[in-house]
Motif scaffolding. Structure first.
Motif, PDB file in Angstrom:
ATOM      1  N   UNK A   1      85.383  93.491  11.692  1.00 25.38           N
ATOM      2  CA  UNK A   1      84.475  92.405  12.070  1.00 25.38           C
ATOM      3  C   UNK A   1      84.712  91.985  13.513  1.00 25.38           C
ATOM      4  N   UNK A   2      85.985  91.934  13.915  1.00 26.37           N
ATOM      5  CA  UNK A   2      86.312  91.550  15.288  1.00 26.37           C
ATOM      6  C   UNK A   2      85.716  92.543  16.284  1.00 26.37           C
ATOM      7  N   UNK A   3      85.844  93.834  15.990  1.00 27.78           N
ATOM      8  CA  UNK A   3      85.279  94.853  16.873  1.00 27.78           C
ATOM      9  C   UNK A   3      83.757  94.737  16.941  1.00 27.78           C
ATOM     10  N   UNK A   4      83.129  94.506  15.802  1.00 29.75           N
ATOM     11  CA  UNK A   4      81.667  94.384  15.776  1.00 29.75           C
ATOM     12  C   UNK A   4      81.202  93.221  16.641  1.00 29.75           C
ATOM     13  N   UNK A   5      81.869  92.086  16.534  1.00 28.74           N
ATOM     14  CA  UNK A   5      81.465  90.909  17.295  1.00 28.74           C
ATOM     15  C   UNK A   5      81.777  91.074  18.786  1.00 28.74           C
ATOM     16  N   UNK A   6      82.898  91.729  19.106  1.00 26.45           N
ATOM     17  CA  UNK A   6      83.213  91.986  20.519  1.00 26.45           C
ATOM     18  C   UNK A   6      82.164  92.900  21.140  1.00 26.45           C
ATOM     19  N   UNK A   7      81.795  93.952  20.434  1.00 27.16           N
ATOM     20  CA  UNK A   7      80.794  94.885  20.968  1.00 27.16           C
ATOM     21  C   UNK A   7      79.433  94.211  21.108  1.00 27.16           C
TER      22      UNK A   7
ATOM     23  N   UNK B   1      94.864  86.977  13.191  1.00 27.42           N
ATOM     24  CA  UNK B   1      93.874  86.251  12.392  1.00 27.42           C
ATOM     25  C   UNK B   1      93.527  84.935  13.077  1.00 27.42           C
ATOM     26  N   UNK B   2      94.528  84.281  13.665  1.00 26.25           N
ATOM     27  CA  UNK B   2      94.240  83.081  14.449  1.00 26.25           C
ATOM     28  C   UNK B   2      93.359  83.438  15.646  1.00 26.25           C
ATOM     29  N   UNK B   3      93.606  84.600  16.266  1.00 25.69           N
ATOM     30  CA  UNK B   3      92.772  85.034  17.389  1.00 25.69           C
ATOM     31  C   UNK B   3      91.330  85.226  16.946  1.00 25.69           C
ATOM     32  N   UNK B   4      91.141  85.821  15.768  1.00 24.58           N
ATOM     33  CA  UNK B   4      89.791  86.066  15.284  1.00 24.58           C
ATOM     34  C   UNK B   4      89.031  84.754  15.097  1.00 24.58           C
ATOM     35  N   UNK B   5      89.640  83.799  14.411  1.00 25.19           N
ATOM     36  CA  UNK B   5      88.922  82.561  14.130  1.00 25.19           C
ATOM     37  C   UNK B   5      88.794  81.671  15.368  1.00 25.19           C
ATOM     38  N   UNK B   6      89.764  81.760  16.288  1.00 30.85           N
ATOM     39  CA  UNK B   6      89.606  81.024  17.550  1.00 30.85           C
ATOM     40  C   UNK B   6      88.459  81.628  18.351  1.00 30.85           C
ATOM     41  N   UNK B   7      88.325  82.943  18.317  1.00 25.44           N
ATOM     42  CA  UNK B   7      87.195  83.596  18.981  1.00 25.44           C
ATOM     43  C   UNK B   7      85.871  83.179  18.351  1.00 25.44           C
ATOM     44  N   UNK B   8      85.861  83.011  17.032  1.00 22.63           N
ATOM     45  CA  UNK B   8      84.656  82.530  16.358  1.00 22.63           C
ATOM     46  C   UNK B   8      84.272  81.145  16.860  1.00 22.63           C
TER      47      UNK B   8
END
Length: 278
Positions: free
Chosen positions: A98-104, A59-66
């Protein structure tokens, strides 16, 4: 509903419903910082949890990626955002889809980024280690896997550095302050990277030691030198610790000028011209 709007909805639900347990309170703190608009604080909290922890929090990875994807709290860096999204999607969590969608979406936006994103998301891939270095008042450097960001008197400037590969080992980032070189009374700041990488072209397993040097001048990151092969170690495993100062240095020469020097054969050196800070 757009991915951005869906993310905002997930974010609000994440905070209000409390999907983190007490053991992940620091990740919660980072997300709450995002909600209140304190993105610098959010990045400070989330970066070590996402990039430096032995078992990173997805979850930290997701928001840091954001944050990397939006340029809030950190310099915008899609090269770092994309693999973080993929890593965040590995284990089940409220943001996997959501993470997969944004990565793609990032991969589809750049044919060059797509294969790099996948490579950087693997456990075996190594890139620049995350490090923060204080150079002086209102002057700092932040190293992340996607490059180097210089913060200077309210100005933030990011330089993308694509240094990394499978099996590479980065020695701790070195900061050298030279105060005795010309120009008199002016401290010069150098950032050094020493990197072991396997030589895949050799008949027998070999390791090469590389060296990359930058100088920080105000908000600018200036390339000084890049030496891909300071020495070669014929060994199937990465060589043990060594004294890199006996191999390569940034130093003050006898004439008072700053210079870089390779001390192994073939011995070589060059003056590093002083750049006037803008």
């Amino acid at each position: 509903m757009s991915p951005h709007i869906r993310t905002c909805c997930f974010l609000i639900a994440f905070v209000l419903l409390g999907c983190l347990d007490a053991s992940a309170q620091t990740t919660r703190d980072g997300v709450i910082a995002i909600v209140r608009g304190d993105y610098d604080e959010a990045a400070r909290i989330l970066r070590p949890l996402a990039e430096e922890a032995p078992q990173p929090d997805p979850i930290a990875q997701f928001f840091m990626a954001m944050l990397y994807g939006s340029g809030q709290g950190v310099a915008m860096d899609p090269i770092q955002a994309c693999p973080l999204f993929l890593r965040a999607a590995r284990s089940p969590n409220p943001f996997t889809n959501q993470a997969l969608t944004l990565a793609h979406a990032l991969q589809n936006a750049s044919l060059t980024l797509a294969p790099l994103c996948v490579a950087m998301s693997t456990d075996e891939y190594r890139s620049l280690p995350s490090t923060s270095i204080a150079l002086g008042r209102n002057h700092s450097v932040v190293v992340s896997p996607g490059g180097v960001t210089v913060n200077y008197n309210g100005t933030r400037k990011h330089t993308t550095i694509l240094a990394g590969g499978v099996g590479w080992t980065f020695l701790p980032v070195r900061h050298l302050e030279l105060a005795a070189c010309r120009p008199p009374g002016a401290a010069r700041h150098f950032i050094e990277f020493f990197i072991w990488s396997p030589d895949e072209t050799a008949d027998q397993p070999d390791w090469k030691l590389g060296w990359i040097v930058f100088e920080v001048v105000g908000a600018e990151l200036l390339a000084v030198t890049s030496e891909p092969n300071l020495l070669t170690s014929p060994s199937p495993s990465r060589p043990a610790a060594l004294d890199v100062d006996r191999i390569a240095q940034v130093r003050c020469a006898e004439n008072g000028e700053a210079e870089w020097a390779v001390l192994t054969a073939p011995v070589r050196s060059a003056v590093i011209p002083a750049v006037v800070q803008r």
